[in-house]
Write a protein that holds these residues in place. Structure first.
Motif, PDB file in Angstrom:
ATOM      1  N   ASN A  16       0.830  -1.209   0.000  1.00  0.00           N
ATOM      2  CA  ASN A  16       0.000   0.000   0.000  1.00  0.00           C
ATOM      3  C   ASN A  16       0.864   1.259   0.000  1.00  0.00           C
ATOM      4  N   ASN A  17       1.934   1.269   0.800  1.00  0.00           N
ATOM      5  CA  ASN A  17       2.831   2.431   0.823  1.00  0.00           C
ATOM      6  C   ASN A  17       3.501   2.642  -0.529  1.00  0.00           C
ATOM      7  N   ILE A  18       3.903   1.563  -1.168  1.00  0.00           N
ATOM      8  CA  ILE A  18       4.546   1.682  -2.487  1.00  0.00           C
ATOM      9  C   ILE A  18       3.575   2.264  -3.494  1.00  0.00           C
ATOM     10  N   PHE A  19       2.324   1.781  -3.497  1.00  0.00           N
ATOM     11  CA  PHE A  19       1.343   2.311  -4.441  1.00  0.00           C
ATOM     12  C   PHE A  19       0.980   3.763  -4.138  1.00  0.00           C
ATOM     13  N   LYS A  20       0.959   4.144  -2.866  1.00  0.00           N
ATOM     14  CA  LYS A  20       0.707   5.550  -2.518  1.00  0.00           C
ATOM     15  C   LYS A  20       1.815   6.445  -3.054  1.00  0.00           C
ATOM     16  N   LYS A  21       3.065   6.020  -2.909  1.00  0.00           N
ATOM     17  CA  LYS A  21       4.190   6.798  -3.415  1.00  0.00           C
ATOM     18  C   LYS A  21       4.134   6.911  -4.930  1.00  0.00           C
ATOM     19  N   ILE A  22       3.796   5.815  -5.599  1.00  0.00           N
ATOM     20  CA  ILE A  22       3.689   5.844  -7.062  1.00  0.00           C
ATOM     21  C   ILE A  22       2.592   6.806  -7.484  1.00  0.00           C
ATOM     22  N   THR A  23       1.457   6.748  -6.795  1.00  0.00           N
ATOM     23  CA  THR A  23       0.337   7.633  -7.133  1.00  0.00           C
ATOM     24  C   THR A  23       0.687   9.089  -6.887  1.00  0.00           C
ATOM     25  N   ASN A  24       1.320   9.393  -5.761  1.00  0.00           N
ATOM     26  CA  ASN A  24       1.707  10.772  -5.445  1.00  0.00           C
ATOM     27  C   ASN A  24       2.722  11.308  -6.441  1.00  0.00           C
ATOM     28  N   GLN A  25       3.690  10.492  -6.812  1.00  0.00           N
ATOM     29  CA  GLN A  25       4.717  10.952  -7.744  1.00  0.00           C
ATOM     30  C   GLN A  25       4.164  11.070  -9.158  1.00  0.00           C
ATOM     31  N   SER A  26       3.202  10.236  -9.525  1.00  0.00           N
ATOM     32  CA  SER A  26       2.627  10.341 -10.880  1.00  0.00           C
ATOM     33  C   SER A  26       1.735  11.567 -10.977  1.00  0.00           C
ATOM     34  N   ASN A  27       1.134  12.006  -9.870  1.00  0.00           N
ATOM     35  CA  ASN A  27       0.318  13.220  -9.894  1.00  0.00           C
ATOM     36  C   ASN A  27       1.189  14.458 -10.100  1.00  0.00           C
TER      37      ASN A  27
END
Length: 55
Positions: A42-53
């Motif tokens: 979940n933390n990895i996907f949150k970081k990916i989502t934040n950085q892609s935004n």
């Protein structure tokens, strides 16, 4: 008697048993560390989502 000796020397099934044992160990580790793995993913996907935004 020769059939018994040949059967005991046969090693074709050894690979299958090894693979099954490895899978049992891996599944056991996943079950034991399920909560930690879920948090990590979940933390990895949150970081990916934040950085892609930010792109």
């Amino acid at each position: 008697m020769d059939h018994v000796k040949m059967f005991l020397q046969e090693e074709d099934g050894v690979g299958v048993v090894e693979i099954i044992l490895i899978l049992v160990v891996l599944i056991g580790l996943v079950v034991i560390f399920k909560n930690q793995l879920t948090k990590l993913v979940n933390n990895i996907f949150k970081k990916i989502t934040n950085q892609s935004n930010g792109i």
